[in-house]
Design an enzyme around this catalytic site. Structure first.
Site, PDB file in Angstrom:
ATOM      1  N   ASP A 240      20.761   3.060  -8.121  1.00 40.12           N
ATOM      2  CA  ASP A 240      21.935   3.761  -8.062  1.00 40.12           C
ATOM      3  C   ASP A 240      22.717   3.469  -9.389  1.00 40.12           C
ATOM      4  O   ASP A 240      23.276   4.320 -10.051  1.00 40.12           O
ATOM      5  CB  ASP A 240      22.720   3.339  -6.966  1.00 40.12           C
ATOM      6  CG  ASP A 240      22.082   3.128  -5.718  1.00 40.12           C
ATOM      7  OD1 ASP A 240      21.705   4.119  -5.211  1.00 40.12           O
ATOM      8  OD2 ASP A 240      21.854   2.083  -5.137  1.00 40.12           O
TER       9      ASP A 240
ATOM     10  N   ASN B  40      13.768  -2.138  11.893  1.00 37.27           N
ATOM     11  CA  ASN B  40      13.596  -3.053  10.724  1.00 37.27           C
ATOM     12  C   ASN B  40      13.837  -4.465  10.944  1.00 37.27           C
ATOM     13  O   ASN B  40      13.319  -5.304  10.296  1.00 37.27           O
ATOM     14  CB  ASN B  40      14.349  -2.659   9.600  1.00 37.27           C
ATOM     15  CG  ASN B  40      13.757  -1.477   9.038  1.00 37.27           C
ATOM     16  OD1 ASN B  40      12.692  -1.636   8.476  1.00 37.27           O
ATOM     17  ND2 ASN B  40      14.336  -0.181   9.083  1.00 37.27           N
TER      18      ASN B  40
ATOM     19  N   GLN C 237       4.115   4.006  -1.390  1.00 39.95           N
ATOM     20  CA  GLN C 237       4.127   4.530  -2.789  1.00 39.95           C
ATOM     21  C   GLN C 237       4.925   3.852  -3.750  1.00 39.95           C
ATOM     22  O   GLN C 237       4.597   3.803  -4.900  1.00 39.95           O
ATOM     23  CB  GLN C 237       4.727   6.132  -2.517  1.00 39.95           C
ATOM     24  CG  GLN C 237       5.974   6.176  -1.779  1.00 39.95           C
ATOM     25  CD  GLN C 237       6.687   7.625  -2.183  1.00 39.95           C
ATOM     26  OE1 GLN C 237       6.263   8.212  -2.947  1.00 39.95           O
ATOM     27  NE2 GLN C 237       7.840   7.813  -1.326  1.00 39.95           N
TER      28      GLN C 237
ATOM     29  N   ARG D 184      20.587   5.703  13.789  1.00 37.98           N
ATOM     30  CA  ARG D 184      20.661   4.578  12.791  1.00 37.98           C
ATOM     31  C   ARG D 184      20.567   3.250  13.554  1.00 37.98           C
ATOM     32  O   ARG D 184      19.865   2.386  13.022  1.00 37.98           O
ATOM     33  CB  ARG D 184      22.222   4.613  12.326  1.00 37.98           C
ATOM     34  CG  ARG D 184      22.282   3.954  11.103  1.00 37.98           C
ATOM     35  CD  ARG D 184      23.659   3.962  10.133  1.00 37.98           C
ATOM     36  NE  ARG D 184      23.485   3.380   9.052  1.00 37.98           N
ATOM     37  CZ  ARG D 184      22.811   3.585   7.887  1.00 37.98           C
ATOM     38  NH1 ARG D 184      22.178   4.926   7.735  1.00 37.98           N
ATOM     39  NH2 ARG D 184      23.055   2.992   6.761  1.00 37.98           N
TER      40      ARG D 184
ATOM     41  N   GLY E  53      13.496  -2.267   0.888  1.00 34.38           N
ATOM     42  CA  GLY E  53      13.408  -1.339   2.069  1.00 34.38           C
ATOM     43  C   GLY E  53      14.610  -1.053   2.698  1.00 34.38           C
ATOM     44  O   GLY E  53      15.400  -1.674   2.883  1.00 34.38           O
ATOM     45  N   ASN E  54      14.726   0.242   3.166  1.00 29.54           N
ATOM     46  CA  ASN E  54      16.024   0.542   3.758  1.00 29.54           C
ATOM     47  C   ASN E  54      16.172   0.443   5.288  1.00 29.54           C
ATOM     48  O   ASN E  54      15.093   0.333   5.912  1.00 29.54           O
ATOM     49  CB  ASN E  54      16.202   2.030   3.498  1.00 29.54           C
ATOM     50  CG  ASN E  54      16.671   2.352   2.179  1.00 29.54           C
ATOM     51  OD1 ASN E  54      17.531   1.739   1.733  1.00 29.54           O
ATOM     52  ND2 ASN E  54      16.228   3.506   1.472  1.00 29.54           N
TER      53      ASN E  54
ATOM     54  N   HIS F 189      23.918   0.394  -0.392  1.00 38.38           N
ATOM     55  CA  HIS F 189      22.901   1.300  -0.846  1.00 38.38           C
ATOM     56  C   HIS F 189      22.733   2.725   0.065  1.00 38.38           C
ATOM     57  O   HIS F 189      22.065   2.627   1.049  1.00 38.38           O
ATOM     58  CB  HIS F 189      21.616   0.705  -1.274  1.00 38.38           C
ATOM     59  CG  HIS F 189      20.591   1.672  -1.661  1.00 38.38           C
ATOM     60  ND1 HIS F 189      20.625   2.504  -2.770  1.00 38.38           N
ATOM     61  CD2 HIS F 189      19.492   2.372  -0.689  1.00 38.38           C
ATOM     62  CE1 HIS F 189      19.751   3.373  -2.651  1.00 38.38           C
ATOM     63  NE2 HIS F 189      18.840   3.319  -1.701  1.00 38.38           N
TER      64      HIS F 189
ATOM     65  N   ALA G 265       0.723  -1.332  -0.097  1.00 38.36           N
ATOM     66  CA  ALA G 265      -0.041  -0.068   0.110  1.00 38.36           C
ATOM     67  C   ALA G 265       0.863   1.364  -0.026  1.00 38.36           C
ATOM     68  O   ALA G 265       0.323   2.521  -0.114  1.00 38.36           O
ATOM     69  CB  ALA G 265      -1.038   0.083   1.152  1.00 38.36           C
TER      70      ALA G 265
END
Ligand code: NAI
Ligand code: OAA
Length: 329
Positions: free
Chosen positions: A160, A106, A16, A99, A131-132, A188, A14
């Site tokens: 990238d 995560n 973006q 971080r 996902g970061n 990344h 759901a």
């Protein structure tokens, strides 16, 4: 449709990127114009209603290749029978978050998802983490899926890679399609290293065509590495359509192969090549064939490149140590 549909699980459906991604998967861009797909959308409970809305729109497209859509908020069901999994849903960094907080948040997503993939995905599962922080999230998922071959877990650096090709084309006036063998090394993140020393522009060495070391060091590398932040600044939201496009490119290339004489960049578990510690999920130059990838070997790494690869790999080691301390791997 004579072929058995391929089950594609998309998390964060759901969001973006999900909105830019799902319609292209359903229209055949992920796997091929003759490959039917069944979508399995995974969201958190708060995202279910919006995912249902997206599924209604997918229905309304009447895509000939779309053989079904199911929506879940339970990873054990979402990954059941998955042949391809796109792990897009992640916890974004919010104000005041360090971080370490981001990695911990995560971990709470990618550890159970890795376990669910281990228990329920198809034997041929291929995983792309978007996902970061993508590389380390991929490491967490991979470490949580001991029965799945480690090389099936990959992280996205194709955005990238595509950004670097576009910048190089703009600088030299070359066509994007004339640029080959560009490499993204490392994480990344802003430490990534876009390497043009082995790249070719219409068959000529790209670094020689550019002939401008200052542009390389002071413009090209930072522009590519900080492009995500520049997009956020301009758009007020992070890259979505270009990220979805890169996810499509990554999986399409992995499944269907790289062109003869070219390679791509993928975040993959290191086998120790180029001095990158084994097990870290780092970006490398790879060729793909028959659904498998191989690191391009034997490239000469000059001093300029070595220092930048080492710095990005050092960051990956630190992220790995942080998630190890948190008990996530
Ligand atoms: N590797 C790369 O090159 C890029 C990575 N990204 C990253 O991709 C991620 C997604 O970006 P957007 O779609 O813009 O974010 P978004 O915030 O619009 O959507 C994320 C979606 O994930 C869902 N979600 C959160 N936790 C979940 C879970 N445990 N299971 C399933 N779904 C879950 C949310 O409900 C939300 O719908 C972010 O981490 C972003 O930083 C973005 C651009 C490029
Ligand atoms: O920078 C961000 O937050 C999103 C991202 O990964 C990118 O655009 O490369």
């Amino acid at each position: 449709m004579t072929r058995t549909p391929v089950n594609v699980t998309v998390t964060g459906a759901a969001g973006q990127i999900g909105y830019a991604l799902l319609f292209r998967i359903a229209s055949g861009h992920l796997l091929g114009a003759d490959v039917p797909v069944k979508l399995r959308l995974l969201e958190i409970p708060q995202g279910m209603k919006a995912a249902e809305g997206t599924a209604m729109e997918l229905d309304d497209c009447a895509f000939p290749l779309l053989a079904g859509i199911d929506i879940f908020d339970d990873p054990n069901k979402g990954f059941e029978g998955a042949n391809v999994a796109l792990l897009v849903g992640a916890r974004p960094r919010t104000a005041g978050m360090e971080r370490g907080d981001l990695l911990a948040a995560n971990g709470g997503i990618f550890k159970p998802q890795g376990q669910a993939i281990n228990a329920h995905a198809a034997d041929d599962i291929k995983v792309l983490v978007v996902g970061n922080p993508a590389n380390t999230n991929a490491l967490i998922a991979q470490a949580s899926a001991p029965d799945v071959p480690a090389e099936r877990f990959t992280a996205m650096t194709r955005l990238d890679h595509n950004r670097a090709i576009s910048q190089l084309a703009a600088k030299t006036g070359a066509a994007v399609s004339d640029i080959k063998r560009l490499t993204i090394w490392g994480n990344h993140s802003a430490t990534q290293y876009p390497d043009i020393f082995h790249a070719e522009i219409a068959g000529k060495n790209a670094a020689e065509v550019v002939g401008d070391q200052a542009w390389l060091a002071d413009t090209f590398i930072p522009t590519v590495a900080k492009r995500g932040a520049a997009i956020i600044d301009a758009r007020g939201a992070s890259s979505a359509a270009s990220a979805a496009n890169a996810a499509i490119d990554h999986v399409h290339t992995w499944v269907n192969g790289t062109a003869e004489g070219d390679w791509t960049s993928m975040g993959i578990p290191s086998d120790g090549s180029y001095g990158v510690p084994a097990g870290l999920i780092s970006s490398f130059p790879v060729t793909c064939k028959d659904g498998k990838y191989e690191i391009v070997q034997g490239l000469d790494v000059n001093e300029f490149s070595r220092a930048r690869i080492d710095a990005s790999v050092q960051e990956l080691s630190e992220e790995r140590d942080a998630v190890r301390e948190l008990g996530l791997i």
